[in-house]
Design a protein around this motif. Structure first.
Motif, short mmCIF file in Angstrom:
data_model
loop_
_atom_site.label_atom_id
_atom_site.label_comp_id
_atom_site.label_asym_id
_atom_site.label_seq_id
_atom_site.Cartn_x
_atom_site.Cartn_y
_atom_site.Cartn_z
N MET A 1 7.58 8.81 -0.71
CA MET A 1 8.01 8.93 0.50
C MET A 1 9.33 8.37 0.45
N SER A 2 10.35 8.97 1.63
CA SER A 2 11.67 8.60 1.89
C SER A 2 11.87 9.06 3.37
N ILE A 3 12.91 8.29 3.81
CA ILE A 3 13.43 8.78 5.03
C ILE A 3 15.08 9.08 5.13
N LEU A 4 15.17 10.16 5.94
CA LEU A 4 16.45 10.51 6.22
C LEU A 4 16.80 10.00 7.75
N LEU A 5 17.49 8.79 8.17
CA LEU A 5 17.83 8.48 9.40
C LEU A 5 19.03 8.68 9.83
N LEU A 6 19.13 9.54 10.67
CA LEU A 6 20.53 10.08 11.31
C LEU A 6 20.47 9.37 12.47
N VAL A 7 22.02 9.02 12.68
CA VAL A 7 22.53 8.14 13.94
C VAL A 7 23.52 9.10 14.62
N HIS A 8 23.10 9.34 16.01
CA HIS A 8 23.84 10.47 16.74
C HIS A 8 24.50 9.33 17.84
N HIS A 9 25.83 9.03 17.38
CA HIS A 9 26.66 8.24 18.30
C HIS A 9 27.58 8.74 19.20
N SER A 10 27.82 10.26 18.56
CA SER A 10 29.27 10.71 19.56
C SER A 10 28.77 12.29 19.54
N LYS A 11 29.42 12.99 20.63
CA LYS A 11 29.13 14.46 20.89
C LYS A 11 29.62 15.13 19.85
N ILE B 1 18.98 15.53 1.62
CA ILE B 1 17.67 15.51 1.45
C ILE B 1 17.40 15.83 -0.29
N LEU B 2 17.81 16.79 -0.63
CA LEU B 2 17.60 17.48 -1.94
C LEU B 2 18.35 16.83 -3.10
N ASP B 3 19.66 16.21 -2.97
CA ASP B 3 20.59 15.56 -3.90
C ASP B 3 20.10 14.24 -4.09
N GLN B 4 20.48 13.74 -2.85
CA GLN B 4 20.33 12.17 -2.84
C GLN B 4 18.82 11.64 -2.60
N LEU B 5 18.19 11.85 -1.69
CA LEU B 5 16.82 11.33 -1.58
C LEU B 5 15.88 11.76 -2.61
N ILE B 6 15.64 13.24 -2.78
CA ILE B 6 14.70 13.49 -3.98
C ILE B 6 15.33 13.33 -5.26
N GLY B 7 16.59 14.08 -5.41
CA GLY B 7 17.24 13.94 -6.84
C GLY B 7 17.69 12.57 -7.36
N ARG B 8 17.91 11.55 -6.34
CA ARG B 8 18.46 10.40 -6.92
C ARG B 8 17.37 9.35 -6.78
N TYR B 9 16.99 9.17 -5.49
CA TYR B 9 16.16 8.00 -5.10
C TYR B 9 14.91 7.97 -5.03
N MET B 10 13.96 9.34 -5.47
CA MET B 10 12.88 9.42 -5.64
C MET B 10 12.30 9.95 -6.92
N GLY C 1 0.97 -1.13 -0.03
CA GLY C 1 -0.03 0.02 0.03
C GLY C 1 0.84 1.31 -0.16
N VAL C 2 2.00 0.99 0.18
CA VAL C 2 3.08 2.40 0.29
C VAL C 2 4.05 2.41 -1.13
N GLY C 3 4.40 1.12 -1.20
CA GLY C 3 5.51 1.02 -2.32
C GLY C 3 6.89 0.88 -1.65
N GLN C 4 7.99 1.47 -2.64
CA GLN C 4 9.21 1.59 -2.23
C GLN C 4 9.60 2.66 -1.44
N VAL C 5 10.32 2.54 -0.35
CA VAL C 5 10.60 3.94 0.29
C VAL C 5 12.14 4.09 0.67
N PRO C 6 12.93 4.62 -0.07
CA PRO C 6 14.31 4.97 0.13
C PRO C 6 14.71 5.38 1.51
N ILE C 7 15.43 4.83 2.11
CA ILE C 7 15.96 5.14 3.44
C ILE C 7 17.57 5.27 3.40
N GLU C 8 17.85 6.65 3.68
CA GLU C 8 19.19 6.94 3.64
C GLU C 8 19.67 7.13 5.20
N ILE C 9 20.74 6.38 5.44
CA ILE C 9 21.22 6.49 6.77
C ILE C 9 22.61 6.98 6.87
#
Length: 125
Positions: free
Chosen positions: A47-57, A31-40, A8-16
């Motif tokens: 729809m797509s997701i930018l997943l940010l990982v905060h692992h160090s200060k 967001i603009l160049d990779q997710l929208i410009g390349r993957y979407m 019901g959603v289809g393919q959802v690119p996720i950039e980590i």
């Protein structure tokens, strides 16, 4: 990079991305160049997701409009940016954060229970 497929959603690119090595401008470009410009680029990928990982200060935070910002403020800024650039194209980019740094403990070993010494000088628990 991952692409999830949901009924019901289809393919959802996720950039980590680990958030700490990037400045705010570079993440805006993701967001603009990779997710929208390349993957979407396909019509059915709305729809797509930018997943940010905060692992160090990042001691100085992220510069946004000339001010140092926290990771929470960075995520809010990127969400607004995503709406601004994806919305007019009929697309949606969610910005999510996994905060590993914030969930870590202080790094100290847990304290051991103190043993009590009775009047006889023997240790008791």
């Amino acid at each position: 990079d991952v692409t999830a497929v949901a009924d019901g959603v289809g393919q959802v690119p996720i950039e980590i991305k680990p958030v700490h090595p990037y400045c705010a401008k570079e993440l805006e470009e993701v967001i603009l160049d990779q997710l929208i410009g390349r993957y979407m680029t396909q019509q059915d990928r709305t729809m797509s997701i930018l997943l940010l990982v905060h692992h160090s200060k990042k001691p100085r935070g992220w510069r946004i409009n000339g001010k140092s910002r926290t990771v929470t403020e960075l995520v809010a800024h990127l969400r607004e940016h995503a709406k601004k650039v994806a919305g007019p194209l009929g697309k949606s980019v969610a910005v999510a954060l996994i905060d590993i740094e914030g969930s870590r403990k202080s790094g100290k070993a847990p304290k051991k229970a103190k043993e009590k010494t009775g009047t006889s000088g023997k240790k008791s628990k």
